[in-house]
Scaffold this active site. Structure first.
Site, PDB file in Angstrom:
ATOM      1  N   HIS A  68      38.796  15.845  -1.625  1.00 37.85           N
ATOM      2  CA  HIS A  68      39.745  16.547  -0.755  1.00 37.85           C
ATOM      3  C   HIS A  68      40.327  17.720  -1.519  1.00 37.85           C
ATOM      4  O   HIS A  68      40.494  17.666  -2.737  1.00 37.85           O
ATOM      5  CB  HIS A  68      40.859  15.586  -0.309  1.00 37.85           C
ATOM      6  CG  HIS A  68      41.655  16.079   0.850  1.00 37.85           C
ATOM      7  ND1 HIS A  68      42.702  16.969   0.714  1.00 37.85           N
ATOM      8  CD2 HIS A  68      41.555  15.820   2.183  1.00 37.85           C
ATOM      9  CE1 HIS A  68      43.214  17.222   1.912  1.00 37.85           C
ATOM     10  NE2 HIS A  68      42.540  16.550   2.809  1.00 37.85           N
TER      11      HIS A  68
ATOM     12  N   ASP B   6      38.517  11.124   6.652  1.00 37.79           N
ATOM     13  CA  ASP B   6      37.394  11.441   7.531  1.00 37.79           C
ATOM     14  C   ASP B   6      36.227  10.465   7.359  1.00 37.79           C
ATOM     15  O   ASP B   6      35.384  10.341   8.247  1.00 37.79           O
ATOM     16  CB  ASP B   6      36.893  12.867   7.264  1.00 37.79           C
ATOM     17  CG  ASP B   6      37.963  13.909   7.528  1.00 37.79           C
ATOM     18  OD1 ASP B   6      38.582  13.836   8.602  1.00 37.79           O
ATOM     19  OD2 ASP B   6      38.191  14.777   6.667  1.00 37.79           O
TER      20      ASP B   6
END
Length: 429
Positions: free
Chosen positions: A305, A363
């Site tokens: 991320h 996700d």
């Protein structure tokens, strides 16, 4: 916010004192607002990775420690103990509501879920195969054509009315975008249902039979909304703030945020992660895939991320939701879920990924969860936009109420041609 002794910065032959600001959490911030006036120089920061564009009290992220706080409350506590509407109230007002405040807020949102009767005509203007995010961008922007009574951004009451309308009507618009894409009639909201329950019914109910929402799916949907409610100054939130800095109405600002969210590097990441799992296919192919990632032949989606250099705190909650949804839908042995579990286990033990701090993010499991609930991949980003609306509107509201706010106007490092004289076409060879 407090100040410490200033930082001394040398630019050419000038030594400039720049204030250092301290927030309640997070690193210190060097205030460079007067740098240009005092030194005739700008800072250069593509992607704004080292620049604070605003002061905010809404969300705090510590990426190294894997911490996400909304108004000081950890995301895992909100996801396990709160509800989405209670989280909405918290983001908007800064404090958790009392029982009476929550009842009033919930009732207000519930009674704003319907759309103007003429609004449904907008959907007919889109092709049936239009991407639901294209429909969302246009439809949300069109809200400003129907609600002229709440467009004065300098009126606190009108700002609140617009906030309530956006939070309430977004599920209805999102469900209509879905229904339109599959050629089914629209389903109107019902005031005796909860926020998540209403949304699921509007998406999946059909006139031919009764529809009963599974409580496990309602809990999972509500939790998914909480996990996506706000995430500090990401690309779409910054877009909303930048649009709002010009004085644009809130519906236009949220439409701008939706457009930004549509990008695969932002809201579309869970769809990319699901596609990756489908390409792998079975757990037996994971070693080959891992080798391909190391050789840069494949991309590992759903891991790592921009902010988190630790395990994304939202990912653990999403993993729990995935287990619950797959159990409720009888898909515990779903091949994609088996691939996901094995891929996570392998990657978390591999020094290649550990050294690069590539941990699962939200996700990674959200795509599997939403797919099991019956949503096609084209709807994943729509659901993200639905949930993020409260964060966008809270950030927009905070910006409008900040007396130090100015219209956004980034600088640039110009590398084009220097001044030159125009040559008429007849004189050019």
């Amino acid at each position: 916010m407090t100040q410490t002794p200033p930082a001394k910065v040398t630019v050419g032959d000038k030594v400039i004192d720049l204030p250092i600001l301290k927030g309640t959490l997070g690193p210190d911030v060097i205030d460079i607002r007067k740098l240009y006036a005092q030194s005739d120089a700008f800072t250069y920061d593509p992607g704004f990775t080292s620049t604070a564009s605003c002061e905010s009290k809404i969300t705090f992220i510590d990426g190294d420690q894997g911490v996400l706080l909304h108004r000081g409350y950890p995301i895992d506590q909100l996801a396990s103990q709160s509800s989405f509407l209670e989280t909405c109230y918290l983001l908007l007002h800064g404090e958790l509501p009392t029982a009476a405040e929550y009842e009033t807020f919930e009732n207000t949102i519930t009674r704003h879920t319907m759309l103007h009767a003429q609004f449904d005509r907008f959907f007919d203007g889109f092709r049936r195969d239009a991407h639901p995010m294209a429909v969302m961008t246009g439809a949300v922007g069109a809200l400003s054509a129907f609600y002229h009574d709440s467009l004065d951004i300098h009126d606190a009451q009108q700002r609140e009315i617009s906030a309530h309308r956006l939070i309430a009507k977004m599920p209805t618009i999102a469900a209509r975008a879905f229904k339109y894409s599959v050629g089914q009639p629209f389903v109107h909201p019902k005031n005796n249902l909860s926020y998540a329950e209403n949304f699921l019914r509007m998406c999946f109910a059909v006139p031919a039979e009764d529809y009963v929402v599974d409580p496990a799916l309602v809990r999972a949907m509500d939790r998914i909304f909480i996990l996506h409610a706000d995430h500090e100054q990401n690309a779409s939130t910054s877009t909303v703030r930048l649009a709002g800095s010009s004085g644009a109405n809130p519906f236009a600002c949220i439409a701008a945020g939706i457009a930004c969210l549509w990008g695969p590097s932002h809201g579309g990441a869970n769809e990319e992660a699901l596609n990756m799992l489908r390409e792998i296919g079975t757990p037996e192919k994971i070693p080959e895939f891992i080798a391909g990632v190391k050789d840069r032949r494949y991309k590992l989606m759903g891991f790592g991320h921009r902010v988190y250099k630790n395990y994304d705190p939202r990912a653990k909650v999403m993993q729990t939701s995935a287990y619950e949804v797959l159990a409720a839908t009888g898909r515990e042995n779903d091949p994609l879920f088996q691939v996901a579990k094995e891929l996570e286990a392998v990657a978390l033990k591999d020094e290649f990924f550990i050294e690069r701090k590539l941990f699962p993010n939200v996700d990674f499991y959200s795509g599997i969860t939403l797919s099991a609930m019956g949503f096609p991949t084209t709807m994943f980003t729509v659901l993200f936009a639905l949930a993020r609306t409260v964060g966008w509107i809270a950030q927009w509201k905070e910006m409008i109420e900040d007396p130090g706010q100015k219209i956004g106007r980034p600088r640039q490092l110009y590398t084009g041609a220097t001044q030159r004289d125009f040559v008429p076409l007849s004189q050019r060879g």
